[in-house]
Structure formats: structure tokens, C-alpha cells
Design a protein around this motif. Structure first.
Motif, PDB file in Angstrom:
ATOM      1  N   ARG A 147      -5.527  -4.389  25.068  1.00  0.00           N
ATOM      2  CA  ARG A 147      -6.105  -5.705  25.383  1.00  0.00           C
ATOM      3  C   ARG A 147      -5.597  -6.737  24.384  1.00  0.00           C
ATOM      4  O   ARG A 147      -5.284  -6.417  23.236  1.00  0.00           O
ATOM      5  N   LEU A 148      -5.565  -7.970  24.840  1.00  0.00           N
ATOM      6  CA  LEU A 148      -5.223  -9.092  23.976  1.00  0.00           C
ATOM      7  C   LEU A 148      -5.756 -10.362  24.606  1.00  0.00           C
ATOM      8  O   LEU A 148      -6.241 -10.364  25.737  1.00  0.00           O
ATOM      9  N   ASP A 149      -5.677 -11.428  23.855  1.00  0.00           N
ATOM     10  CA  ASP A 149      -6.113 -12.732  24.364  1.00  0.00           C
ATOM     11  C   ASP A 149      -5.131 -13.778  23.889  1.00  0.00           C
ATOM     12  O   ASP A 149      -4.340 -13.545  22.982  1.00  0.00           O
ATOM     13  N   CYS A 150      -5.154 -14.925  24.547  1.00  0.00           N
ATOM     14  CA  CYS A 150      -4.371 -16.067  24.077  1.00  0.00           C
ATOM     15  C   CYS A 150      -4.999 -17.341  24.609  1.00  0.00           C
ATOM     16  O   CYS A 150      -5.794 -17.312  25.552  1.00  0.00           O
ATOM     17  N   ASN A 151      -4.646 -18.431  23.986  1.00  0.00           N
ATOM     18  CA  ASN A 151      -5.138 -19.732  24.391  1.00  0.00           C
ATOM     19  C   ASN A 151      -4.758 -19.964  25.856  1.00  0.00           C
ATOM     20  O   ASN A 151      -3.579 -19.907  26.212  1.00  0.00           O
ATOM     21  N   ALA A 152      -5.745 -20.233  26.694  1.00  0.00           N
ATOM     22  CA  ALA A 152      -5.504 -20.417  28.127  1.00  0.00           C
ATOM     23  C   ALA A 152      -4.598 -21.608  28.416  1.00  0.00           C
ATOM     24  O   ALA A 152      -3.935 -21.654  29.452  1.00  0.00           O
ATOM     25  N   ALA A 153      -4.555 -22.573  27.500  1.00  0.00           N
ATOM     26  CA  ALA A 153      -3.717 -23.756  27.705  1.00  0.00           C
ATOM     27  C   ALA A 153      -2.231 -23.468  27.466  1.00  0.00           C
ATOM     28  O   ALA A 153      -1.376 -24.248  27.885  1.00  0.00           O
ATOM     29  N   GLY A 170     -10.159 -12.210  32.619  1.00  0.00           N
ATOM     30  CA  GLY A 170     -11.258 -13.127  32.344  1.00  0.00           C
ATOM     31  C   GLY A 170     -10.875 -14.199  31.353  1.00  0.00           C
ATOM     32  O   GLY A 170      -9.714 -14.326  30.956  1.00  0.00           O
ATOM     33  N   GLU A 171     -11.894 -14.976  30.965  1.00  0.00           N
ATOM     34  CA  GLU A 171     -11.720 -16.029  29.970  1.00  0.00           C
ATOM     35  C   GLU A 171     -12.908 -16.004  29.017  1.00  0.00           C
ATOM     36  O   GLU A 171     -13.994 -15.565  29.384  1.00  0.00           O
ATOM     37  N   LYS A 172     -12.675 -16.475  27.823  1.00  0.00           N
ATOM     38  CA  LYS A 172     -13.725 -16.521  26.807  1.00  0.00           C
ATOM     39  C   LYS A 172     -13.632 -17.860  26.091  1.00  0.00           C
ATOM     40  O   LYS A 172     -12.588 -18.203  25.530  1.00  0.00           O
ATOM     41  N   GLN A 173     -14.724 -18.609  26.123  1.00  0.00           N
ATOM     42  CA  GLN A 173     -14.761 -19.880  25.406  1.00  0.00           C
ATOM     43  C   GLN A 173     -15.061 -19.603  23.943  1.00  0.00           C
ATOM     44  O   GLN A 173     -16.085 -19.024  23.610  1.00  0.00           O
ATOM     45  N   MET A 174     -14.134 -20.005  23.091  1.00  0.00           N
ATOM     46  CA  MET A 174     -14.299 -19.852  21.653  1.00  0.00           C
ATOM     47  C   MET A 174     -14.531 -21.233  21.053  1.00  0.00           C
ATOM     48  O   MET A 174     -14.383 -22.244  21.736  1.00  0.00           O
ATOM     49  N   ASN A 179      -9.897 -19.058  25.767  1.00  0.00           N
ATOM     50  CA  ASN A 179      -8.904 -17.995  25.711  1.00  0.00           C
ATOM     51  C   ASN A 179      -8.891 -17.178  26.996  1.00  0.00           C
ATOM     52  O   ASN A 179      -9.959 -16.848  27.526  1.00  0.00           O
ATOM     53  N   SER A 180      -7.689 -16.857  27.456  1.00  0.00           N
ATOM     54  CA  SER A 180      -7.512 -15.925  28.565  1.00  0.00           C
ATOM     55  C   SER A 180      -7.512 -14.505  28.003  1.00  0.00           C
ATOM     56  O   SER A 180      -6.939 -14.256  26.946  1.00  0.00           O
ATOM     57  N   LEU A 181      -8.187 -13.608  28.700  1.00  0.00           N
ATOM     58  CA  LEU A 181      -8.269 -12.204  28.300  1.00  0.00           C
ATOM     59  C   LEU A 181      -7.358 -11.369  29.197  1.00  0.00           C
ATOM     60  O   LEU A 181      -7.432 -11.463  30.426  1.00  0.00           O
ATOM     61  N   PHE A 182      -6.506 -10.561  28.577  1.00  0.00           N
ATOM     62  CA  PHE A 182      -5.539  -9.721  29.312  1.00  0.00           C
ATOM     63  C   PHE A 182      -5.723  -8.273  28.908  1.00  0.00           C
ATOM     64  O   PHE A 182      -6.053  -7.963  27.762  1.00  0.00           O
TER      65      PHE A 182
END
Length: 187
Positions: A147-153, A170-174, A179-182
Motif C-alpha cells: 500500500r501507498l498514498d500520494c497527494n491526489a492533486a 480510496g482517499e484520505k483527507q489529511m 491523499n489518494s490511497l493505492f
């Protein structure tokens, strides 16, 4: 072009011409390497900013919570350097749990954070190679999920992870970004 720019370009081309993925060595950050970790994060942030991407601007002058996040990973032995010819060319953080971005999860996974390569090695597919090495290591440890995440923008980075076989789940508001979740299932 100045002499130093020409010399730097020549060294870069020499590195590209002799670059071989099998010569990459991954090593755990040592007890005196925290400043090197911060330097690589700042270099990556400046490179992104120079490209008009504000994803990591906070690493240029890190707020307390980002420094604490990095120090926690450092203390837990989660940072790794990517080296080539005894030169640090990148790094990443690898966790077995990520409560901040993913919350408590039932299934075991490896979580990748802060995968960066030095700008002079851009375009050599080092990130793809490192992801494959992390996948291989995960499977050897009976972990079948990355798993990883990155800025959705950052649409380019989101697409990069999709191209690496990850699925957006999914997405997570930090505090500093959405952030987009992959994740990627391994077999």
C-alpha cells in the motif's frame, strides 16, 4: 554553459551510461543518517516545486508534525537508502502498519512512503525497480499486499502508481493534503 555545468552534465551522462539496476544496493539508514533523510526530502520537495508541483512544499521548511513523522520512522528503522557506486541516489520508508493514512487494517501489508530518487538519476526507472524489490521482499515474508498514498492533486504520480499495477482504493483527507490511497495485491 559554465565549466561546472558542463562538468556536471558530463558526470551525469557517465552515470547514465554505466547505470545498471543490478548494481543498486538497498541499505537501512544508520544511526547518524537522520539529516541525510531530511536532505533527500528537501531535495525532492525543491525538485517538485521547480516543476510546478507543490506536493511536498512542507519539506522545504518542515512543520513539527512532519519532523516527528520522519523521526518516528527513523527511530523505528523504517528508512532505507538506495545506493549506486557507494553514492546515495534515493530512499524510501517501509512500514508494516500505517495508522495515520490507512487506520487499523486486518490484513498484513507493507506501506511505502517517501520513495524519492535524486534528480540527476531521473528517468532511469529506479522507482519501478525499487517497488519490484519491495514486492519481492514482501512475498518472501508472506506479505501479499503493498500500500501507498500520494497527494491526489499530483495526477502524474497517481498515474505512475496505476502504471505500476496499483489500484486506487480510496482517499484520505489529511491536514496538509487530500491523499489518494493505492494498493497492489501480489501473487
Amino acid at each position: 554553459m559554465t565549466f561546472l555545468q558542463i562538468r556536471s552534465a558530463k558526470v551525469y551522462l557517465q552515470n547514465v551510461m554505466k547505470f545498471k539496476h543490478h548494481q543498486i544496493i538497498i541499505k537501512k539508514a544508520g544511526s547518524n543518517d537522520f539529516n541525510q533523510i531530511l536532505h533527500l526530502l528537501k531535495t525532492a520537495a525543491q525538485t517538485l516545486k521547480d516543476r510546478g508541483i507543490d506536493q511536498w512544499d512542507y519539506w522545504l521548511d518542515p512543520p513539527k508534525e512532519r519532523l516527528e513523522w520522519a523521526r518516528e520512522g527513523f527511530i523505528n528503522g523504517e528508512f532505507y537508502f538506495i545506493t549506486f557506486n557507494n553514492e546515495i541516489i534515493g530512499m524510501y520508508r517501509l512500514c508494516t502498519e500505517d495508522l495515520l493514512y490507512w487506520g487499523k487494517q486486518q490484513e498484513s501489508a507493507h506501506y511505502i512512503h517517501s520513495l524519492v530518487t535524486h534528480p540527476k538519476f531521473k528517468g532511469l526507472k529506479i522507482g519501478s525497480y525499487i517497488i519490484k524489490q519491495i514486492e519481492k521482499s514482501a512475498l518472501e515474508n508472506n506479505i501479499s499486499l503493498i500500500r501507498l498514498d500520494c497527494n491526489a492533486a499530483n495526477l502524474g504520480l497517481c498515474q505512475y502508481y496505476l502504471d505500476q499495477g496499483f489500484t486506487k482504493v480510496g482517499e484520505k483527507q489529511m491536514k496538509l493534503s487530500l491523499n489518494s490511497l493505492f494498493e497492489k495485491r501480489l501473487s
